[in-house]
Design a protein around this motif. Structure first.
Motif, PDB file in Angstrom:
ATOM      1  N   LEU A 125       0.830  -1.195   0.000  1.00  0.00           N
ATOM      2  CA  LEU A 125       0.000   0.000   0.000  1.00  0.00           C
ATOM      3  C   LEU A 125       0.866   1.247   0.000  1.00  0.00           C
ATOM      4  N   HIS A 126       0.640   2.118  -0.977  1.00  0.00           N
ATOM      5  CA  HIS A 126       1.269   3.437  -0.935  1.00  0.00           C
ATOM      6  C   HIS A 126       0.407   4.305  -0.023  1.00  0.00           C
ATOM      7  N   ASP A 127       0.974   4.711   1.113  1.00  0.00           N
ATOM      8  CA  ASP A 127       0.216   5.427   2.145  1.00  0.00           C
ATOM      9  C   ASP A 127       0.877   6.784   2.389  1.00  0.00           C
ATOM     10  N   PRO A 128       0.678   7.755   1.485  1.00  0.00           N
ATOM     11  CA  PRO A 128       1.407   9.030   1.575  1.00  0.00           C
ATOM     12  C   PRO A 128       1.113   9.822   2.841  1.00  0.00           C
ATOM     13  N   ASP A 129      -0.057   9.627   3.418  1.00  0.00           N
ATOM     14  CA  ASP A 129      -0.420  10.363   4.638  1.00  0.00           C
ATOM     15  C   ASP A 129      -0.075   9.594   5.915  1.00  0.00           C
ATOM     16  N   GLY A 130       0.276   8.333   5.785  1.00  0.00           N
ATOM     17  CA  GLY A 130       0.636   7.539   6.942  1.00  0.00           C
ATOM     18  C   GLY A 130      -0.492   7.356   7.934  1.00  0.00           C
ATOM     19  N   ASP A 131      -1.728   7.271   7.440  1.00  0.00           N
ATOM     20  CA  ASP A 131      -2.870   7.185   8.359  1.00  0.00           C
ATOM     21  C   ASP A 131      -3.506   5.785   8.395  1.00  0.00           C
TER      22      ASP A 131
END
Length: 288
Positions: A125-131
């Motif tokens: 998973l690309h999770d740019p917000d880290g949430d």
């Protein structure tokens, strides 16, 4: 629980056999690397290449996930936060677990996707917000050399814990201890060990510029070397605050303190002197 292996004499002294991809992630250098200073990708962590330290992390991961598998009676689902190039993902997979690997970096996520594209037990998973909004429920969360890169690591841990099922675990390895609580001699030893290693890595102009800014207490938001290493800006990572937060949600929380530095020689000396500058947090049995 039989999982406290950090300083166990029975821990293996070498990590499992490396693949060619693991070597690319920062393992043994080829002949060309021996002839010139090594320049590694940003995701490479030289501390983790020391055999004894690397093996202890792998041993703790394996013991925890094997215990979870036995207790749950099924394959655990594991969230690995900031998996980099997937070096420790292989250890998690070797226990039979399913792995969700997240990366805030799009290039790293693409690398992970390519590496594990044929493995149905891995979800990238690309999770740019880290949430973690797309993660779902898991049985364990693993951070390896990640928390000190996250500006608000306590909030990130809080978000991760909400995804852990009852009875699950959270493991965090390889983050620098909170500087204000360290003895002055330990801080000095850590600095000497790091900079003696750094001079052999090339790119001296950038290195000396970074050192100069840190000695002046100035941090440039436009420089990755300043602002990706948030532990330098905020004086380490508060291991006690992390442990206190996790004790609200887990029945068993332990902080393990140990020495870690990029230099192989300094690592050997520090291991013998037992001068801790780094920590791991092991939280087991998530409460209902």
């Amino acid at each position: 629980m039989g999982l406290r292996v950090w300083f166990s004499r029975d821990a293996p002294t070498a990590p499992p056999r490396r693949t060619s991809r693991d070597r690319h992630d920062g393992g043994a250098a080829g002949s060309s690397a021996r002839r010139r200073p090594r320049r590694h990708p940003p995701s490479w962590s030289p501390h983790l290449q020391h055999a004894r330290l690397n093996a202890r992390i792998r041993t703790t991961l394996t013991a925890t996930l094997n215990e979870l598998t036995e207790r749950l009676g099924r394959r655990p689902r594991v969230l690995e936060v900031g998996a980099g190039h997937g070096t420790f993902s292989e250890t998690i997979l070797a226990t039979g677990a399913e792995v969700v690997v997240t990366e805030m970096s799009a290039p790293s996520a693409a690398t992970l996707d390519a590496r594990f594209r044929h493995n149905p037990s891995v979800e990238v998973l690309h999770d740019p917000d880290g949430d973690f909004t797309a993660v779902g429920q898991v049985d364990a969360v693993v951070y390896t050399a990640v928390l000190h890169h996250i500006p608000d690591y306590l909030a990130n841990i809080d978000a991760a814990v909400t995804h852990i099922r009852e009875g699950g675990a959270l493991l965090a390895f390889q983050d620098p201890l909170y500087y204000p609580r360290l003895p002055r001699r330990t801080l000095l030893a850590s600095l000497v060990a790091f900079y003696s290693w750094r001079v052999g890595q090339g790119d001296y102009r950038r290195g000396f510029a970074t050192i100069g800014r840190r000695l002046r207490g100035h941090y440039d938001e436009s420089q990755v070397s300043d602002m990706s290493e948030y532990h330098v800006v905020r004086q380490g990572v508060d291991e006690q605050a992390i442990a206190d937060r996790l004790r609200e949600d887990f029945a068993d929380v332990e902080v393990q303190r140990y020495w870690s530095t990029p230099s192989s020689l300094a690592q050997t000396v520090g291991d013998r002197l037992r001068t801790p500058n780094t920590f791991a947090v092991l939280a087991h049995r998530r409460l209902a």
